[in-house]
Motif scaffolding. Sequence first.
Motif, PDB file in Angstrom:
ATOM      1  N   PRO A 570      -8.430  15.400   7.283  1.00 47.66           N
ATOM      2  CA  PRO A 570      -7.504  15.721   8.337  1.00 47.66           C
ATOM      3  C   PRO A 570      -6.825  14.587   9.381  1.00 47.66           C
ATOM      4  N   TYR A 571      -7.470  13.339   9.211  1.00 42.95           N
ATOM      5  CA  TYR A 571      -7.130  12.304   9.644  1.00 42.95           C
ATOM      6  C   TYR A 571      -6.429  11.053   9.134  1.00 42.95           C
ATOM      7  N   SER A 572      -6.476  11.341   7.882  1.00 45.43           N
ATOM      8  CA  SER A 572      -5.694  10.294   6.946  1.00 45.43           C
ATOM      9  C   SER A 572      -4.334  10.137   7.375  1.00 45.43           C
ATOM     10  N   SER A 573      -3.629   8.964   6.839  1.00 45.81           N
ATOM     11  CA  SER A 573      -2.529   8.697   7.428  1.00 45.81           C
ATOM     12  C   SER A 573      -1.784   7.646   6.338  1.00 45.81           C
ATOM     13  N   GLN A 574      -0.486   7.575   6.519  1.00 45.29           N
ATOM     14  CA  GLN A 574       0.444   6.882   5.657  1.00 45.29           C
ATOM     15  C   GLN A 574       0.919   5.616   6.145  1.00 45.29           C
ATOM     16  N   PRO A 575       0.916   4.319   5.204  1.00 45.49           N
ATOM     17  CA  PRO A 575       1.341   3.134   5.794  1.00 45.49           C
ATOM     18  C   PRO A 575       2.494   3.013   6.702  1.00 45.49           C
ATOM     19  N   ILE A 576       3.577   3.845   6.450  1.00 47.91           N
ATOM     20  CA  ILE A 576       4.615   3.890   7.259  1.00 47.91           C
ATOM     21  C   ILE A 576       4.494   4.471   8.643  1.00 47.91           C
ATOM     22  N   GLN A 577       3.140   5.009   8.879  1.00 43.33           N
ATOM     23  CA  GLN A 577       3.066   5.398  10.152  1.00 43.33           C
ATOM     24  C   GLN A 577       2.219   4.369  10.969  1.00 43.33           C
ATOM     25  N   TRP A 578       1.519   3.259  10.448  1.00 39.98           N
ATOM     26  CA  TRP A 578       0.696   2.601  11.080  1.00 39.98           C
ATOM     27  C   TRP A 578       1.426   1.475  12.113  1.00 39.98           C
ATOM     28  N   PRO A 579       2.527   0.824  11.676  1.00 36.85           N
ATOM     29  CA  PRO A 579       3.042  -0.158  12.710  1.00 36.85           C
ATOM     30  C   PRO A 579       3.722   0.488  13.971  1.00 36.85           C
ATOM     31  N   PHE A 580       4.014   1.873  13.659  1.00 36.87           N
ATOM     32  CA  PHE A 580       4.610   2.514  14.865  1.00 36.87           C
ATOM     33  C   PHE A 580       3.168   3.493  15.654  1.00 36.87           C
ATOM     34  N   LEU A 581       2.135   3.277  15.291  1.00 37.84           N
ATOM     35  CA  LEU A 581       1.133   3.959  15.881  1.00 37.84           C
ATOM     36  C   LEU A 581       1.215   5.366  15.889  1.00 37.84           C
ATOM     37  N   ALA A 655       1.428  -9.444   3.336  1.00 36.69           N
ATOM     38  CA  ALA A 655       0.080  -9.551   2.329  1.00 36.69           C
ATOM     39  C   ALA A 655      -0.787  -8.442   2.503  1.00 36.69           C
ATOM     40  N   HIS A 656      -1.245  -8.117   3.737  1.00 35.10           N
ATOM     41  CA  HIS A 656      -2.190  -7.365   4.076  1.00 35.10           C
ATOM     42  C   HIS A 656      -1.675  -5.766   4.461  1.00 35.10           C
ATOM     43  N   TYR A 657      -0.299  -5.860   4.433  1.00 30.39           N
ATOM     44  CA  TYR A 657       0.130  -4.204   4.543  1.00 30.39           C
ATOM     45  C   TYR A 657       0.826  -3.505   3.680  1.00 30.39           C
ATOM     46  N   LEU A 658       1.921  -4.500   3.011  1.00 31.84           N
ATOM     47  CA  LEU A 658       2.552  -3.698   1.838  1.00 31.84           C
ATOM     48  C   LEU A 658       2.136  -3.306   0.607  1.00 31.84           C
ATOM     49  N   PRO A 659       0.954  -3.922   0.291  1.00 30.96           N
ATOM     50  CA  PRO A 659       0.005  -3.367  -0.946  1.00 30.96           C
ATOM     51  C   PRO A 659      -0.249  -1.836  -0.473  1.00 30.96           C
ATOM     52  N   PHE A 660      -0.667  -1.593   0.623  1.00 30.96           N
ATOM     53  CA  PHE A 660      -1.020  -0.163   0.900  1.00 30.96           C
ATOM     54  C   PHE A 660      -0.155   1.145   0.373  1.00 30.96           C
ATOM     55  N   PHE A 661       1.108   0.457   0.101  1.00 30.22           N
ATOM     56  CA  PHE A 661       2.086   1.523  -0.364  1.00 30.22           C
ATOM     57  C   PHE A 661       2.021   1.807  -1.843  1.00 30.22           C
ATOM     58  N   LEU A 662       1.356   0.876  -2.404  1.00 28.66           N
ATOM     59  CA  LEU A 662       1.282   1.103  -3.891  1.00 28.66           C
ATOM     60  C   LEU A 662      -0.105   1.924  -4.147  1.00 28.66           C
ATOM     61  N   MET A 663      -0.957   2.048  -3.016  1.00 24.58           N
ATOM     62  CA  MET A 663      -2.264   2.903  -3.449  1.00 24.58           C
ATOM     63  C   MET A 663      -2.165   4.370  -3.181  1.00 24.58           C
ATOM     64  N   GLY A 664      -2.877   5.079  -4.137  1.00 24.92           N
ATOM     65  CA  GLY A 664      -3.038   6.583  -4.247  1.00 24.92           C
ATOM     66  C   GLY A 664      -4.084   7.039  -3.245  1.00 24.92           C
ATOM     67  N   ARG A 665      -5.035   6.082  -2.909  1.00 25.55           N
ATOM     68  CA  ARG A 665      -6.369   6.663  -2.336  1.00 25.55           C
ATOM     69  C   ARG A 665      -6.148   7.108  -0.853  1.00 25.55           C
ATOM     70  N   LEU A 667      -6.225   7.079   2.970  1.00 31.55           N
ATOM     71  CA  LEU A 667      -5.934   5.775   3.904  1.00 31.55           C
ATOM     72  C   LEU A 667      -5.947   6.304   5.270  1.00 31.55           C
ATOM     73  N   PHE A 668      -6.531   5.200   6.031  1.00 34.38           N
ATOM     74  CA  PHE A 668      -6.619   5.549   7.513  1.00 34.38           C
ATOM     75  C   PHE A 668      -5.904   4.505   8.277  1.00 34.38           C
ATOM     76  N   LEU A 669      -5.833   4.487   9.673  1.00 33.98           N
ATOM     77  CA  LEU A 669      -5.180   3.581  10.858  1.00 33.98           C
ATOM     78  C   LEU A 669      -5.871   2.183  10.343  1.00 33.98           C
ATOM     79  N   HIS A 670      -7.158   2.579  10.378  1.00 32.04           N
ATOM     80  CA  HIS A 670      -8.079   1.113  10.424  1.00 32.04           C
ATOM     81  C   HIS A 670      -7.621   0.038   9.560  1.00 32.04           C
ATOM     82  N   HIS A 671      -7.022   0.571   8.241  1.00 33.47           N
ATOM     83  CA  HIS A 671      -6.602  -0.045   7.283  1.00 33.47           C
ATOM     84  C   HIS A 671      -5.735  -1.197   7.595  1.00 33.47           C
ATOM     85  N   TYR A 672      -4.806  -1.020   8.870  1.00 30.29           N
ATOM     86  CA  TYR A 672      -3.725  -1.775   9.249  1.00 30.29           C
ATOM     87  C   TYR A 672      -4.356  -3.000  10.215  1.00 30.29           C
TER      88      TYR A 672
END
Length: 768
Positions: A570-581, A655-665, A667-672
């Motif tokens: 319920p609280y997972s998110s996508q990488p595109i959402q992270w920089p904009f919080l 390097a610490h952000y863009l690779p998450f777009f390739l992941m299928g697992r 993902l949560f905000l703390h990954h950013y």
Amino acid sequence: MSDSPPSVRQRASKKKGTAQAVLNSGSGSNSEDELLSKKQKVSAPVPGAFGHAQGPFRIWLFLLTAAGIITRFYKISHPNEVVFDEVHFGKFASYYLQRTYFFDVHPPFGKLLFALMGWFVGYDGHFLFDNIGDSYIDNKVPYVAFRAMPAMLGALTVPVVFLTMWESGYSLPASIVAAGLVLFDNAHIGQTRLILLDATLIFSMACSLLCYVRFYKLRHLPFSRKWWKWLLLTGVALSCVISTKYVGVFTFVTIGAAVGIDLWNLLDIKRGLTIQEFTKHFIARAFGLIGIPFFFYLFWFQVHFAILYRSGPGDDFMTPEFQETLSDNIMTLNSVDIHYHDTIVIRHKETKAYLHSHPDKYPLRYEDGRISSQGQQVTGYPFEDVNNDWIIIPGDPTPEDSDKTSIVKNGDLVKLLHVVTNTILLSHDVASPYYPTNQEFTTIDIEAANTDRHNDTLFEIRIEGGKVKQDFRSMSGQFKLIHNPSKVAMWTHSKPLPDWAFKQQEINGNKNILQTSNLWFVENIPSLAAEDPRNVRTPKEVKSMPFLKKYFELQRTMFHHNNALTSSHPYSSQPIQWPFLLRGVSFWTKNDTREQIYFLGNPIGWWLASAVLAVFVGIVAADQLTQRRGVDALDRRTRSKLYNSTGFFFLAWAAHYLPFFLMGRQLFLHHYLPAHLASSLVTGALVEFVFCVEPLETEKVGKDGKKKYTPRSGPQSLAAAWAAAVVVIAAVAGGWYFFIPLTYGSPGLDVSQVVARQWLGYDLHFAK
């Protein structure tokens, strides 16, 4: 070395305007001190360009460190209950202290630190952190000591960011802005004051960047003692990153890209290095940045195996051979030989479902219109039941097989007789209910199984990792049941079948027989008589297994299960959402006091850092375009710093952000958070670029018609930069203060106060 290479000034004048992604590296003579001094004055990004004074620097370093400690340790004892993923990492610390084997998808370093802290305070690991909200006080858990370890690492990350900026040659305002964005970030605070791994990951990542910057500054003193010290410290920091979480590989990508460009530049013949000298540079970096991290990475796994010598909840993830190295392992203690004509109960290793059958038939048509065989259903059933009983009989019986003492061997062809319905297991070329590409499993009567359908009822016992004709045993003999004619493996999955199968699991034939999810084991032998000699259990010696074999098995299992984390949350998110919080994560709530911990970054700081990243890209693009039209708006050192130093920080963010777009697992905000730290460095660097308007050096044309560059050694006009820093820090501190109740879980807020903090529709509790 032989001849000294051309000076940085000469190289830069020839290569002026060339864009480089990361820090550029040079090389120099160890003996020519005078030439070295000149080089460092002109080229190295060392403190001095802005008249750096040690007094103010030390004061700010102290203040930022103190502020980091205060913000991370404030109310660290609240709440006195298990919060969010503390259920995992607190539990793992307890398992370490109990020496009980467990399985986790993350490497052991960060978890070992928690265990070490527990050992320091005399904790025995009796509490297993089973549920969010369980009381630490009632269970006598030294949770403040556990939380203090990540809180201290989180606090020290702030001065490390400050030092990284300072060592890269930036001014005090720029360094303070970068450190302030981390200091007053609610996400960094919230994640680093709980029993979680991210504080270790982020601190190690920040130390890696700092150590590499220090190493790079010594590029004109190759193979000196300090040069080796910072190279090896970079390697140690990198090992801590990758040994905490596998996303630490992104830090390797960052440093590796910088080192790759460094080596490419060293290969330039104009640098004056022979191939032998270049090879020395290459080997030194490979040893320090690959060999050392890998050595420590293996070391932590050796510690992991040495501590966890008792059987525990992680046993089921490992092979029988691995489990036999653990004391008190139930699989080893209860394992017995399986004889032909034994009644056995077969269980799936992954889903724990039993191989089951009942008289009901498959429907004529499935929901998608496909037609079934209408044979007897074979399903996976999660509970013990008489319909789980099967008799194992020889596939092609011989006179010897009539002897009930004949042991089933690896590679034998067998048949399985369902006890209740007196039918034989069969697979054939009919599509399964959910998988049109997989074969249906059903049963047929004994007469047909012995005549025209004989081949379709033959299955091969293939013990995982077993030797030829190895004895087939219960519990320890994990195996794949391979249909002999079609070579498909019996397989099941967790998606329930419709009501016509009572929502039990589908059993089908998987064409990909290499999948580890095809594994089954015999859980027990109901027909085993009390007087059977196999019931006489003798103590079994714990076996040993080579470290590398255990290591590679665990690595395969960790990667497999890490990639399998694809279920929704319920609280997972996508990488595109992270920089904009755009959303956070609910960590903890307490209804009585309306308190909650909601993991969320400081919106002001995050939006500023994200905007600055776009500004940086725009500045670089504009500079490239203007240079193409013959307009040179930047002086040489400013451009070099923009591309090389700030570019290095930008590379770390990417390097610490863009690779998450390739992941299928999941993902949560703390990954950013590591990427956010890098974006803070970029923000600090851009503050200096935008507001320190005076050039770092003066350009003049000499009598020979060539451009000469004179570095400015006097004080710069930093008033605008200080003003910008004050505005930024004040705004960020205000945002931090406004969201404090959600970060520290106290005080509770009324409805209007909660609603006021739902800036982007954050799914906060108690908003009604």
